[in-house]
Design an enzyme around this catalytic site. Structure first.
Site, PDB file in Angstrom:
ATOM      1  N   GLY A 228      -4.346   2.638  -2.980  1.00 17.78           N
ATOM      2  CA  GLY A 228      -4.965   1.675  -3.884  1.00 17.78           C
ATOM      3  C   GLY A 228      -3.929   0.911  -4.680  1.00 17.78           C
ATOM      4  N   VAL A 232      -3.876   2.293 -10.998  1.00 20.23           N
ATOM      5  CA  VAL A 232      -4.541   3.575 -10.775  1.00 20.23           C
ATOM      6  C   VAL A 232      -3.548   4.590 -10.207  1.00 20.23           C
ATOM      7  CG1 VAL A 232      -6.436   4.726  -9.579  1.00 20.23           C
ATOM      8  CG2 VAL A 232      -6.744   2.406 -10.430  1.00 20.23           C
ATOM      9  N   GLY A 233      -2.583   4.113  -9.411  1.00 13.53           N
ATOM     10  CA  GLY A 233      -1.562   5.013  -8.878  1.00 13.53           C
ATOM     11  C   GLY A 233      -0.794   5.723  -9.976  1.00 13.53           C
ATOM     12  N   GLU A 250      -0.005   5.391  -1.536  1.00 14.84           N
ATOM     13  CA  GLU A 250       0.079   4.210  -0.683  1.00 14.84           C
ATOM     14  C   GLU A 250      -0.424   3.039  -1.525  1.00 14.84           C
ATOM     15  OE1 GLU A 250       1.462   4.152   2.152  1.00 14.84           O
ATOM     16  OE2 GLU A 250       1.585   6.274   2.668  1.00 14.84           O
ATOM     17  N   CYS A 284      -3.166  -4.663   2.593  1.00 16.10           N
ATOM     18  CA  CYS A 284      -2.030  -4.360   1.724  1.00 16.10           C
ATOM     19  C   CYS A 284      -0.695  -4.766   2.333  1.00 16.10           C
ATOM     20  CB  CYS A 284      -2.021  -2.876   1.372  1.00 16.10           C
ATOM     21  SG  CYS A 284      -1.965  -1.783   2.799  1.00 16.10           S
TER      22      CYS A 284
END
Length: 572
Positions: A228, A232-233, A250, A284
């Protein structure tokens, strides 16, 4: 009813009611679904009343219990594939073919790769020890990490959830899957199918939003796999740090595409258009911006416009081959709208925006040599994640590389060129998660190459063997005899002779390994020399056949000895 207590490691009295694990997982409360994931291999062994190998067979897709259902789910049930493709169409406007190409077929390949090579991946590795452990046996064996949490994004909601799951199952873990709330139709489809094909004691799906994700991350896991955004990572990594849980992230970033003056401009434009607008730009590893040499800039932009018309027609809105911006994500469509409108004077093609339909036509922003406007553009402030492609003219490859290096490490970087010098310079100076020359995106489809980022684009990788390694702990085992003839050297008092021998052993640890290799070569060489000598006086064919048979027999005996040693000492 009262919230069930979460089972934690070391809690010998904590038990999970099997009835809870039989609830429909499509709407199972997250606190109950956690129980399924927090059963480690040891806990499963206690509940099953069997040994570790039996538990591993339950979890592995390569065992008799799981292999056939897994293959049936992936390949032999068109009804499942149709349901998943329909859900992807509902969430992202994907056509049947695009859903197959980018989601289901990729998964079938990942599953088949794991099924075909699982025995090879699981095989323990025996090696000759160093001088200090002469007389022993060294073994490195793969072990499952335990309980795994996989959190997936919305842009490829099927592939990026079940793809990591393949590696987690192959490695022997139990898994909780958290699909994205912004792809609700796909999440519901997955939640309905998973209990049909996987053991519900070991695998479950949690449906929900940010609240459910936070509750999941508050638990103790053996591995967290997140795909994501960067924001948030960071939160995932902070939560995992509370329990020292290893993570694979990722993420993404702005993946550059450089078009050199020597490139085949037509081919570059064709492949860039395909990659930039695949899944309506929500990929991505898409080329997020193009740095084109000024000598071919005008031609390249013209070719881009022609390729958009060739691939998507004069009215891209009417073609089924162009998806839509994600429907359930609040604000994403609006941010892309603002991005295009803020750069409206640089739009050279596209710019058709229909918010009510979540539609943006393939849009090219041409900045020519206006670097100030290019770098100030909203499209260059973050990852676009939409069908918008900024193009800027550079004066040299060095300038393009300097612009790329001024940014954070991207998840991917692309170069179109016909010059070997340009390829070498690009490969040595551009740092990215992955690199492709004269193509885009397709490097992530190779199962023998790990896919992952570095720096702000992520950490860790998966696909194929890398996916197995991602969810595996490689346990090192040294087995020695109770006594060895050199045992006295390690204990005091230390004489000058002892010190000399110990220094020699520690400075040249591979001496025994090299000696073992030399022994194998000497045996083979001896067979060949004997065959050459005796063939001068004896029957030529018979002597050479005997030599070859002797070498084969030597190898067979060595392999049998290795297998027997593993079975006796390691239990594998």
């Amino acid at each position: 009813s009262a919230e069930p207590r979460v089972v934690r490691r070391g809690d010998s009295e904590g038990r999970v009611d099997p009835a809870l694990l039989r609830l429909p997982h499509s709407r199972i409360p997250s606190n109950v679904a956690l129980h399924a994931a927090q059963l480690t291999a040891a806990q499963l062994r206690q509940r099953a009343g069997g040994d570790e190998d039996e538990v591993r067979d339950r979890v592995h897709p390569g065992g008799e219990v799981e292999e056939e259902p897994a293959q049936g789910a992936a390949e032999d049930d068109p009804e499942n594939q149709a349901a998943l493709c329909a859900a992807l169409g509902q969430d992202l406007g994907k056509s049947q073919w695009e859903a197959e190409l980018t989601e289901t077929t990729q998964l079938v390949g990942e599953i088949n790769e794991a099924l075909g090579r699982l025995g090879e991946w699981m095989r323990p590795d025996l090696s000759v020890p160093s001088v200090s452990n002469f007389g022993g046996v060294c073994c490195v064996s793969p072990e499952p990490l335990g309980a795994v949490l996989i959190i997936a994004p919305w842009n490829y909601p099927l592939n990026l959830l079940l793809g990591p799951l393949v590696g987690a199952i192959a490695a022997g873990n139990v898994v909780v899957m958290k699909p994205s709330e912004y792809a609700p139709a796909t999440a519901d489809a997955i939640a309905g199918l998973v209990p049909k094909y996987l053991d519900q004691d070991c695998f479950s799906v949690v449906i929900g939003g940010a609240g459910e994700s936070k509750r999941l991350l508050a638990q103790r896991w053996d591995k967290v796999f997140y795909t994501g955004g960067i924001g948030v990572g960071r939160a995932v990594m902070r939560s995992a740090a509370e329990h020292l849980t290893p993570v694979t992230l990722e993420l993404g970033g702005k993946s550059p595409c450089i078009v050199d003056a020597s490139a085949d401009v037509s081919n570059a434009a064709r492949r860039v258009v395909w990659g930039a607008f695949l899944n309506s730009g929500q990929t991505c590893v898409r080329p997020d911006y193009v740095l084109c040499h000024a000598d071919v800039y005008d031609v390249f932009v013209t070719k881009l416009v022609q390729e958009i018309a060739r691939q998507y027609g004069k009215d891209p809105h009417a073609t089924p081959d162009l998806g839509r911006v994600v429907r359930s994500h609040p604000g994403h469509m609006g941010s892309l709208d603002v991005m295009v409108r803020a750069s409206s004077r640089f739009v050279v093609h596209g710019g058709d925006i229909r918010p009510s339909e979540n539609y943006i036509s393939p849009t090219v922003l041409g900045y020519a040599s206006d670097r100030e406007a290019f770098e100030a553009s909203p499209a260059m402030q973050r990852e676009i994640f939409g069908p918008i492609l900024p193009v800027f003219a550079v004066q040299s490859l060095d300038e393009a590389i300097a612009m790329v290096r001024a940014r954070e490490f991207p998840l991917a970087a692309y170069l179109f060129t016909a010059s070997w010098d340009s390829r070498r310079k690009f490969a040595s100076q551009v740092e990215a998660g992955g690199v492709a020359v004269n193509d885009v995106i397709l490097h992530v489809t190779e199962h023998d190459m790990s896919f992952g980022g570095r720096g702000m684009s992520g950490m860790g990788g998966y696909h194929g063997k890398s996916g197995f390694d991602c969810f595996t702990h490689y346990r090192s085992t040294l087995i020695k005899l109770p006594f060895t003839f050199y045992e006295f050297m390690r204990y005091p008092p230390f004489s000058p002779l002892k010190k000399f021998i110990m220094r020699l052993a520690l400075r040249f640890p591979s001496l025994v390994k090299h000696s073992a290799l030399g022994t194998r070569l000497a045996v083979r060489g001896g067979f060949l020399l004997a065959a050459i000598w005796w063939s001068r006086t004896q029957h030529f064919a018979l002597i050479w056949l005997s030599a070859v048979a002797s070498m084969v027999a030597y190898d067979v005996v060595a392999k049998v000895f290795r297998a027997l040693t593993l079975w006796l000492l390691v239990g594998r």
